[in-house]
Design an enzyme around this catalytic site. Structure first.
Site, PDB file in Angstrom:
ATOM      1  N   HIS A 180      -3.743  -5.199   0.952  1.00  0.00           N
ATOM      2  CA  HIS A 180      -3.187  -5.554   2.262  1.00  0.00           C
ATOM      3  C   HIS A 180      -3.205  -7.053   2.490  1.00  0.00           C
ATOM      4  O   HIS A 180      -4.043  -7.588   3.222  1.00  0.00           O
ATOM      5  CB  HIS A 180      -3.954  -4.828   3.379  1.00  0.00           C
ATOM      6  N   GLU A 206      -1.169  -8.688   4.306  1.00  0.00           N
ATOM      7  CA  GLU A 206      -0.777  -9.034   5.691  1.00  0.00           C
ATOM      8  C   GLU A 206      -1.979  -9.322   6.576  1.00  0.00           C
ATOM      9  O   GLU A 206      -1.901 -10.106   7.529  1.00  0.00           O
ATOM     10  CB  GLU A 206       0.074  -7.898   6.279  1.00  0.00           C
ATOM     11  N   CYS A 243       0.815  -1.217   0.000  1.00  0.00           N
ATOM     12  CA  CYS A 243       0.000   0.000   0.000  1.00  0.00           C
ATOM     13  C   CYS A 243       0.854   1.276   0.000  1.00  0.00           C
ATOM     14  O   CYS A 243       1.450   1.576  -1.036  1.00  0.00           O
ATOM     15  CB  CYS A 243      -0.989  -0.032   1.158  1.00  0.00           C
TER      16      CYS A 243
HETATM   17  N1  LIG Z   1      -2.213   6.665   2.546  1.00  0.00           N
HETATM   18  C1  LIG Z   1      -2.102   6.006   1.269  1.00  0.00           C
HETATM   19  C2  LIG Z   1      -1.746   4.543   1.468  1.00  0.00           C
HETATM   20  C3  LIG Z   1      -2.878   3.793   2.070  1.00  0.00           C
HETATM   21  C4  LIG Z   1      -2.452   2.756   3.078  1.00  0.00           C
HETATM   22  O1  LIG Z   1      -1.305   2.356   3.210  1.00  0.00           O
HETATM   23  N2  LIG Z   1      -3.443   2.350   3.851  1.00  0.00           N
HETATM   24  C5  LIG Z   1      -3.157   1.532   5.017  1.00  0.00           C
HETATM   25  C6  LIG Z   1      -3.923   2.008   6.247  1.00  0.00           C
HETATM   26  C7  LIG Z   1      -5.345   1.628   6.089  1.00  0.00           C
HETATM   27  C8  LIG Z   1      -6.254   2.138   7.190  1.00  0.00           C
HETATM   28  O2  LIG Z   1      -6.139   1.690   8.346  1.00  0.00           O
HETATM   29  O3  LIG Z   1      -7.077   2.980   6.860  1.00  0.00           O
HETATM   30  C9  LIG Z   1      -3.402   6.096   0.475  1.00  0.00           C
HETATM   31  O4  LIG Z   1      -4.438   6.443   1.064  1.00  0.00           O
HETATM   32  O5  LIG Z   1      -3.361   5.783  -0.731  1.00  0.00           O
END
Ligand SMILES: N[C@@H](CCC(=O)NCCCC(=O)O)C(=O)O
Length: 261
Positions: free
Chosen positions: A224, A226, A117
């Site tokens: 994701h 993981e 991500c």
């Molecule tokens: N911020 C970036 C990458 C998105 C990301 O890594 N999300 C992981 C967290 C997910 C959550 O808990 O909301 C984008 O928004 O593209």
């Protein structure tokens, strides 16, 4: 027989810098570390987001891979030549300063790299690419943001299709048929970084996976794996493949190739 922890190869996992309970924390969400230990069979080492102050490149002489996690923060747009706006927030410039040099050095050394991500977006920017923000507001794009829920299993629910390019590195790991993935992002790759190949796309054309041409194992996914690595076959296979690449690197088998090679 499972390898003992002392036999496991080390994988660097750069942290976010977050503030809560009145402190600043260098933190990694547990799901990434648990998938690394339980499915990839490696020993993750959290790297504080102090790259702007300390040289962590030397760490790469002691580890056999790099795992880049997701995060709600975004890569700072100045790093890909765009003026920052509120649509690009929130930022984590300490993480940016740590990950981007580490990514370039990891690739130059031919170490395995798995980017998830935000991590895939960092990989793209580290190689000269750019990011587009608030993609759900763009014509023809789906809403790739997390479902509106406070329940993590609902937010990380597997829910949209991704088509995998035949002949891609990803196809060699999970097969060429379409796969279903979760989706928690509002940004996407725009200009592709040097040496990156698109490995998978969503129905709306959003890039969902990339690999670095010529690297033994350097991949990024926008979803994701993981979160469901213990139960979803595609997610599990990705972490298993990363662990195999890390062990190959540690044994010397993976040292033959590097990006320069
Ligand atoms: N911020 C970036 C990458 C998105 C990301 O890594 N999300 C992981 C967290 C997910 C959550 O808990 O909301 C984008 O928004 O593209």
């Amino acid at each position: 027989m499972r390898s003992s922890m002392s036999d496991r190869p080390l994988v660097a996992v750069p942290a976010d810098l977050k503030t809560f309970e009145g402190y600043r924390w260098h933190s990694v969400a547990a799901q990434y570390l648990e998938a690394a230990v339980r499915i990839a069979g490696v020993l993750p080492i959290v790297v504080p987001a102090l790259g702007g102050e300390a040289d962590y490149i030397a760490l790469l002489d002691r580890v056999d891979g790099l795992l880049l996690t997701g995060s709600r923060s975004n890569v700072h747009p100045a790093l890909y030549g765009v003026e920052p706006t509120t649509a690009h927030e929130p930022f984590d410039e300490a993480r940016d300063a740590t990950t981007l040099p580490l990514i370039r050095a990891t690739l130059d050394r031919g170490l395995p790299l798995f980017a998830i991500c935000r991590g895939m977006q960092e990989l793209n920017v580290a190689l000269g690419g750019s990011i587009v923000t608030e993609i759900q507001e763009l014509p023809g794009r789906m809403d790739h943001r997390a479902p509106d829920s406070t329940v993590q299993d609902e937010r990380f629910a597997i829910r949209h299709r991704v088509d995998i390019r035949p002949g891609s590195r990803l196809a060699s790991i999970v097969g060429t048929g379409p796969v279903m993935v979760n989706s928690l992002h509002r940004q996407a790759l725009d200009r592709l970084g040097t040496g990156l190949e698109v490995e998978a796309t969503a129905d709306d054309g959003v890039i969902e996976a990339v690999s670095v041409r010529g690297s033994p194992f350097a991949m990024g996914v926008q979803w994701h794996p993981e979160y469901w690595a213990g139960s979803d076959p595609i997610s599990r296979r990705l972490f298993e493949a990363f662990g195999e690449a890390v062990r190959a690197h540690r044994s010397g088998a993976g040292r033959t190739l590097s990006r320069a090679g």
